[in-house]
Design a protein around this motif. Structure first.
Motif, mmCIF file in Angstrom:
data_model
loop_
_atom_site.group_PDB
_atom_site.id
_atom_site.type_symbol
_atom_site.label_atom_id
_atom_site.label_comp_id
_atom_site.label_asym_id
_atom_site.label_seq_id
_atom_site.Cartn_x
_atom_site.Cartn_y
_atom_site.Cartn_z
ATOM 1 N N LEU A 43 25.311 -16.820 -38.222
ATOM 2 C CA LEU A 43 26.843 -16.691 -37.824
ATOM 3 C C LEU A 43 26.964 -15.072 -37.573
ATOM 4 C CD1 LEU A 43 29.062 -18.837 -40.080
ATOM 5 C CD2 LEU A 43 28.038 -19.344 -37.917
ATOM 6 N N ILE A 44 27.850 -14.774 -36.639
ATOM 7 C CA ILE A 44 28.193 -13.413 -36.295
ATOM 8 C C ILE A 44 30.029 -13.484 -36.438
ATOM 9 C CG2 ILE A 44 28.031 -11.355 -35.187
ATOM 10 C CD1 ILE A 44 25.609 -12.607 -33.759
ATOM 11 N N VAL A 45 30.335 -12.827 -37.559
ATOM 12 C CA VAL A 45 31.792 -12.932 -37.642
ATOM 13 C C VAL A 45 32.342 -11.726 -36.648
ATOM 14 C CG1 VAL A 45 33.836 -12.615 -39.083
ATOM 15 C CG2 VAL A 45 31.866 -13.851 -40.011
ATOM 16 N N TYR A 46 33.393 -11.780 -35.765
ATOM 17 C CA TYR A 46 33.711 -10.735 -34.972
ATOM 18 C C TYR A 46 35.084 -10.621 -34.976
ATOM 19 C CZ TYR A 46 34.762 -14.241 -31.394
ATOM 20 O OH TYR A 46 35.017 -15.409 -30.775
ATOM 21 N N GLY A 47 35.752 -9.148 -34.648
ATOM 22 C CA GLY A 47 37.087 -9.089 -34.539
ATOM 23 C C GLY A 47 37.316 -7.574 -34.543
ATOM 24 N N TYR A 48 38.670 -7.278 -34.760
ATOM 25 C CA TYR A 48 39.192 -5.844 -34.715
ATOM 26 C C TYR A 48 39.129 -5.568 -36.122
ATOM 27 C CZ TYR A 48 40.021 -6.375 -29.882
ATOM 28 O OH TYR A 48 39.746 -6.587 -28.547
ATOM 29 N N GLU A 49 38.529 -4.484 -36.416
ATOM 30 C CA GLU A 49 38.357 -3.882 -38.161
ATOM 31 C C GLU A 49 39.611 -3.426 -38.482
ATOM 32 O OE1 GLU A 49 35.814 -0.652 -38.206
ATOM 33 O OE2 GLU A 49 36.241 -0.203 -40.046
ATOM 34 N N ALA A 50 39.827 -3.892 -39.457
ATOM 35 C CA ALA A 50 41.374 -3.903 -40.352
ATOM 36 C C ALA A 50 41.345 -2.185 -40.759
ATOM 37 C CB ALA A 50 41.406 -4.535 -41.800
ATOM 38 N N ASP A 51 42.382 -1.699 -40.778
ATOM 39 C CA ASP A 51 42.605 -0.193 -40.629
ATOM 40 C C ASP A 51 42.265 0.232 -42.002
ATOM 41 O OD1 ASP A 51 43.804 0.031 -38.368
ATOM 42 O OD2 ASP A 51 45.556 -0.288 -39.053
ATOM 43 N N ASP A 52 42.398 -0.427 -43.215
ATOM 44 C CA ASP A 52 41.850 0.003 -44.657
ATOM 45 C C ASP A 52 40.519 -0.338 -44.964
ATOM 46 O OD1 ASP A 52 42.169 -2.602 -44.670
ATOM 47 O OD2 ASP A 52 43.634 -2.571 -46.641
ATOM 48 N N TYR A 53 39.569 -0.776 -43.981
ATOM 49 C CA TYR A 53 38.473 -1.247 -44.354
ATOM 50 C C TYR A 53 37.469 -0.036 -44.229
ATOM 51 C CZ TYR A 53 33.834 -3.705 -44.507
ATOM 52 O OH TYR A 53 32.772 -4.439 -44.783
ATOM 53 N N VAL A 54 36.586 -0.029 -45.368
ATOM 54 C CA VAL A 54 35.646 1.055 -45.457
ATOM 55 C C VAL A 54 34.215 0.562 -45.673
ATOM 56 C CG1 VAL A 54 35.056 3.171 -47.138
ATOM 57 C CG2 VAL A 54 37.261 2.136 -46.967
ATOM 58 N N ALA A 55 33.401 0.819 -44.731
ATOM 59 C CA ALA A 55 32.120 0.270 -44.635
ATOM 60 C C ALA A 55 31.316 1.331 -45.294
ATOM 61 C CB ALA A 55 31.573 0.112 -43.168
ATOM 62 N N SER A 56 30.321 0.911 -46.083
ATOM 63 C CA SER A 56 29.559 2.192 -46.931
ATOM 64 C C SER A 56 28.230 1.945 -46.990
ATOM 65 C CB SER A 56 30.152 1.936 -48.236
ATOM 66 O OG SER A 56 29.889 0.384 -49.002
ATOM 67 N N ALA A 57 27.348 1.082 -46.358
ATOM 68 C CA ALA A 57 25.875 1.111 -46.556
ATOM 69 C C ALA A 57 25.344 2.315 -46.197
ATOM 70 C CB ALA A 57 25.504 -0.295 -45.480
ATOM 71 N N GLN A 58 24.215 2.683 -47.003
ATOM 72 C CA GLN A 58 23.526 3.908 -46.919
ATOM 73 C C GLN A 58 21.843 3.376 -46.200
ATOM 74 O OE1 GLN A 58 24.779 6.846 -47.540
ATOM 75 N NE2 GLN A 58 26.706 5.702 -47.724
ATOM 76 N N ARG A 59 21.325 4.294 -46.163
ATOM 77 C CA ARG A 59 19.853 4.255 -45.550
ATOM 78 C C ARG A 59 18.979 5.026 -46.159
ATOM 79 N NH1 ARG A 59 22.441 0.572 -43.586
ATOM 80 N NH2 ARG A 59 22.289 -0.230 -41.264
ATOM 81 N N LYS A 60 17.541 4.264 -46.265
ATOM 82 C CA LYS A 60 16.535 4.990 -46.985
ATOM 83 C C LYS A 60 16.100 6.265 -46.549
ATOM 84 C CE LYS A 60 14.770 0.744 -48.660
ATOM 85 N NZ LYS A 60 13.655 -0.432 -48.740
ATOM 86 N N GLU A 61 15.532 7.190 -47.010
ATOM 87 C CA GLU A 61 14.877 8.484 -46.506
ATOM 88 C C GLU A 61 13.927 7.886 -45.406
ATOM 89 O OE1 GLU A 61 16.034 11.556 -46.592
ATOM 90 O OE2 GLU A 61 17.589 10.585 -48.132
ATOM 91 N N THR A 62 13.878 8.520 -44.281
ATOM 92 C CA THR A 62 12.822 8.204 -43.217
ATOM 93 C C THR A 62 11.482 8.309 -43.743
ATOM 94 O OG1 THR A 62 14.446 9.263 -41.845
ATOM 95 C CG2 THR A 62 12.291 8.732 -40.923
ATOM 96 N N GLU A 63 11.167 9.201 -44.565
ATOM 97 C CA GLU A 63 9.648 9.331 -44.977
ATOM 98 C C GLU A 63 9.343 8.157 -45.804
ATOM 99 O OE1 GLU A 63 12.338 11.629 -45.285
ATOM 100 O OE2 GLU A 63 11.417 13.173 -43.892
#
Ligand SMILES: Cc1cc2nc3c(=O)[nH]c(=O)nc-3n(C[C@H](O)[C@H](O)[C@H](O)COP(=O)(O)O)c2cc1C
Length: 183
Positions: A155-175
């Motif tokens: 499923l892919i939920v879609y819509g206009y992002e809420a003003d107070d939403y904070v997306a926070s996922a980080q990424r590993k170091e490239t190495e």
């Protein structure tokens, strides 16, 4: 929006404004997503778009194995794309034989590429998305009356992002995730 910005700034959005995305805009997004590459260019991905509140409610109640996190996201969503694929094509070298030891895994591979392409296209058009893999694909197929020859991938939920939403996922170091193979 350039490609690097599009890739880096797309985040999973799980809280939406109380506003439906226009169907014409969703068609434009699928028009872009269909340029995703696929096995032998079979283009097995299909998009069933749901913007009916009652059906979204059904997907929340019966389509995500009772996973509360996804139920909460679906309950405030204004749209859901059921991403499915036509079975039994990708991975094959001819009508009957698979080309590699990965067999039919290539169909879910195709669906994955289609999924990300859809999310990037949506992001470029100002529409937020969140992929959901914790799903009950048989229930979803029944709810949206999916053709027999297709399987639900996500499923892919879609819509206009809420003003107070904070997306926070980080990424590993490239190495940590890349290496060069040397002799
Ligand atoms: C195959 C797949 C399945 C996922 N399933 C879920 C899910 O069931 N529920 C959810 O909230 N997020 C789900 N996600 C979103 C991931 O949690 C998210 O992509 C990851 O944490 C990185 O965050 P970002 O997308 O904001 O960069 C899924 C992502 C992928 C690629």
């Amino acid at each position: 929006m350039d490609a690097i910005t599009m890739i880096k700034e797309r985040r999973s959005i799980r809280k939406f404004k109380n506003e439906k995305v226009d169907r014409e805009l969703m068609k434009e997004i699928v028009d872009i997503a269909k340029w995703a590459p696929s096995w032998v260019n079979f283009q097995i991905a299909r998009y069933t778009l749901v913007d009916n509140e009652e059906i979204i409610g059904q997907l929340a109640n019966e389509g995500v194995n009772g996973f509360v996190y996804n139920i909460d996201t679906l309950k405030n969503a204004k749209g859901v794309a059921v991403l499915s694929f036509v079975k039994g094509k990708s991975g094959k070298i001819d009508e009957t034989n698979y080309a590699t030891s990965l067999g039919n895994s290539w169909e879910i591979f195709d669906a994955g590429i289609a999924c990300q392409t859809f999310c990037l296209a949506a992001h470029a058009k100002g529409v937020g998305t969140c992929i959901m893999g914790v799903i009950d694909e048989k229930s979803i197929a029944r709810i949206v009356n999916l053709p027999e020859e297709e399987t639900v991938a996500a499923l892919i939920v879609y819509g206009y992002e809420a003003d107070d939403y904070v997306a926070s996922a980080q990424r590993k170091e490239t190495e940590e995730i890349m290496r060069f193979a040397d002799k």
